[in-house]
Every structure is written in structure tokens, then in C-alpha cells.
Design a protein around this motif. Structure first.
Motif, short mmCIF file in Angstrom:
data_model
loop_
_atom_site.label_atom_id
_atom_site.label_comp_id
_atom_site.label_asym_id
_atom_site.label_seq_id
_atom_site.Cartn_x
_atom_site.Cartn_y
_atom_site.Cartn_z
N LYS A 61 22.06 69.33 -6.61
CA LYS A 61 21.26 70.47 -6.52
C LYS A 61 20.50 70.62 -7.89
CE LYS A 61 21.44 75.30 -5.42
NZ LYS A 61 22.23 76.48 -5.35
N TRP A 62 20.71 70.09 -9.09
CA TRP A 62 19.95 70.02 -10.18
C TRP A 62 18.93 68.91 -10.21
CZ3 TRP A 62 18.50 66.70 -13.93
CH2 TRP A 62 17.68 67.37 -15.23
N LEU A 63 19.26 67.69 -9.51
CA LEU A 63 18.31 66.80 -9.48
C LEU A 63 17.11 67.11 -8.81
CD1 LEU A 63 20.80 63.51 -9.16
CD2 LEU A 63 19.07 64.00 -11.00
N TRP A 64 17.59 67.81 -7.46
CA TRP A 64 16.53 68.22 -6.64
C TRP A 64 15.76 69.49 -7.36
CZ3 TRP A 64 16.83 73.34 -3.65
CH2 TRP A 64 15.74 73.34 -2.83
N HIS A 65 16.23 70.42 -8.00
CA HIS A 65 15.56 71.39 -8.74
C HIS A 65 14.47 70.78 -9.73
CE1 HIS A 65 17.94 75.24 -8.43
NE2 HIS A 65 18.06 74.59 -7.18
N ALA A 66 14.96 69.67 -10.45
CA ALA A 66 14.11 69.04 -11.40
C ALA A 66 13.42 68.06 -10.92
CB ALA A 66 15.13 68.21 -12.33
N ARG A 67 13.03 68.09 -9.66
CA ARG A 67 12.07 67.25 -8.86
C ARG A 67 12.18 65.80 -9.28
NH1 ARG A 67 7.82 69.45 -6.33
NH2 ARG A 67 7.87 71.81 -6.06
N PHE A 68 13.49 65.43 -9.22
CA PHE A 68 13.52 63.87 -9.26
C PHE A 68 13.77 63.29 -7.83
CE2 PHE A 68 15.16 64.79 -13.68
CZ PHE A 68 14.24 64.22 -14.23
N PHE A 69 14.00 64.06 -7.00
CA PHE A 69 14.17 63.78 -5.52
C PHE A 69 13.55 64.68 -4.67
CE2 PHE A 69 17.79 61.65 -7.69
CZ PHE A 69 17.56 60.19 -7.25
N LYS A 70 12.97 64.14 -3.53
CA LYS A 70 12.23 65.00 -2.70
C LYS A 70 12.93 66.27 -1.98
CE LYS A 70 8.23 64.95 0.37
NZ LYS A 70 7.39 64.00 0.95
N THR A 71 14.29 65.47 -1.55
CA THR A 71 15.20 66.56 -0.83
C THR A 71 16.65 66.39 -1.51
OG1 THR A 71 15.83 64.77 0.53
CG2 THR A 71 14.01 65.95 1.51
N ARG A 72 17.33 67.46 -1.30
CA ARG A 72 18.46 67.64 -1.95
C ARG A 72 19.62 66.46 -1.29
NH1 ARG A 72 22.21 72.90 -1.98
NH2 ARG A 72 24.26 71.91 -2.90
N SER A 73 19.37 66.17 0.01
CA SER A 73 20.10 65.26 0.54
C SER A 73 19.87 63.82 0.00
CB SER A 73 19.97 65.17 2.09
OG SER A 73 18.72 65.18 2.52
N LEU A 74 18.74 63.56 -0.26
CA LEU A 74 18.54 62.38 -0.99
C LEU A 74 19.08 62.17 -2.32
CD1 LEU A 74 14.62 61.54 -0.45
CD2 LEU A 74 16.43 60.17 0.54
N ALA A 75 19.01 63.09 -3.01
CA ALA A 75 19.81 63.26 -4.32
C ALA A 75 21.25 63.05 -4.05
CB ALA A 75 19.43 64.75 -5.02
N ALA A 76 21.78 63.76 -3.03
CA ALA A 76 23.29 63.64 -2.76
C ALA A 76 23.54 62.07 -2.30
CB ALA A 76 23.71 64.49 -1.70
N LYS A 77 22.65 61.53 -1.80
CA LYS A 77 22.78 59.97 -1.18
C LYS A 77 22.88 59.35 -2.48
CE LYS A 77 20.92 56.40 1.65
NZ LYS A 77 19.58 56.20 2.44
N GLN A 78 22.14 59.37 -3.35
CA GLN A 78 22.04 58.61 -4.52
C GLN A 78 23.38 58.67 -5.30
OE1 GLN A 78 19.74 56.35 -6.05
NE2 GLN A 78 18.99 56.54 -3.55
N VAL A 79 23.89 59.98 -5.41
CA VAL A 79 25.13 60.29 -6.00
C VAL A 79 26.35 59.67 -5.29
CG1 VAL A 79 26.82 62.05 -6.97
CG2 VAL A 79 24.27 62.30 -7.10
N SER A 80 26.37 59.79 -4.12
CA SER A 80 27.45 59.22 -3.27
C SER A 80 27.29 57.72 -3.23
CB SER A 80 27.44 59.47 -1.85
OG SER A 80 27.51 61.04 -1.70
N GLU A 81 26.41 57.15 -3.44
CA GLU A 81 26.23 55.46 -3.51
C GLU A 81 26.57 55.21 -5.06
OE1 GLU A 81 22.42 54.44 -2.22
OE2 GLU A 81 22.91 54.63 -0.11
N GLY A 82 26.80 56.06 -5.99
CA GLY A 82 27.37 55.55 -7.28
C GLY A 82 26.28 54.95 -8.19
N LYS A 83 25.17 55.54 -7.67
CA LYS A 83 24.01 55.05 -8.63
C LYS A 83 23.51 55.88 -9.71
CE LYS A 83 21.98 52.59 -4.56
NZ LYS A 83 20.64 52.52 -3.71
#
Length: 128
Positions: free
Chosen positions: A16-38
């Protein structure tokens, strides 16, 4: 509505924070990056989007062709405009190693068809 405002939270999910800070276009993209261990929080790899972060945490993650290193300054209430999002973090990323190359400047006029043919022919001649 009551006149009392809810206090700002002390921690927030990282996706949610990565999405709020506009590093990722969607929250699901941010969650995917986290889930992949990146993404790393304080130099520790994480793989759960529900991991909470707070002010002072340092995040390291890939974005485009660069590695971003940011310190969380604030958590934010919403995904707002870019200036509001930029106030949520302090950028600690190292400067780019290679300077960006400026586009080639045109020198003189465009070559004529005859000059282009001569140039192409000179390139295709075998070297002895």
C-alpha cells in the motif's frame, strides 16, 4: 461525521505504501514485486505484501533500469498527486554511474544522395 480526526497510523502495509508513494501504478503490481522477493526492508529480503513499514525504514527495490533506495519519511493517507507522494520518502539512490548521453547534434546540412552513396560504398570496400 464527528469532528475528531483519526490519528495517522504508525505502520502501513508495504504494498500500500509503495502504491501511495507512486512507485508502482497499481497496488497489485507492488504486491507482486514484494511476493517475488525483489524488495528489501532495512537490507532484509521480504516476500509478504502484508509486511508493515513505518517512518525511518529503508527500502531497496528495482524500478525500470535502476535500483531505488528510499527512506520512509511519512506513511500518507491516500494516493495523492506526485508532490504529495514525493513528500512520503527521501531518495537515497546513488547517482547514475554513467552520464546520460545527449542526442547527437547535426553538423552541417544533410548529405546529398550522391554523398550518401559514396559513404556507403566506402564502408563496404574490403580493407587490405
Amino acid at each position: 461525521m464527528s469532528g475528531a480526526e483519526s490519528p495517522s497510523p504508525q505502520s502501513l502495509r508495504i504494498d500500500k505504501w509503495l502504491w501511495h508513494a507512486r512507485f508502482f501504478k497499481t497496488r497489485s503490481l507492488a504486491a507482486k514485486q514484494v511476493s517475488e522477493g525483489k524488495i528489501r526492508v532495512n537490507a532484509t529480503k521480504i516476500s509478504k505484501p502484508a509486511r508493515t513499514i513505518g517512518p525511518g525504514d529503508v527500502l531497496t527495490f528495482p524500478q525500470a533500469n535502476a535500483i531505488r533506495v528510499v527512506r520512509v519519511v511519512a506513511l500518507g493517507e491516500r494516493r495523492g498527486p506526485a508532490p504529495e507522494a514525493q513528500a512520503l520518502y527521501e531518495d537515497l539512490s546513488p547517482p547514475e554511474d554513467q552520464p546520460r548521453q545527449a542526442p547527437l547534434a547535426r553538423v552541417g546540412a544533410r548529405p546529398t544522395k550522391k554523398e550518401r552513396r559514396r559513404l556507403i560504398n566506402s564502408r563496404s570496400e574490403p580493407l587490405d
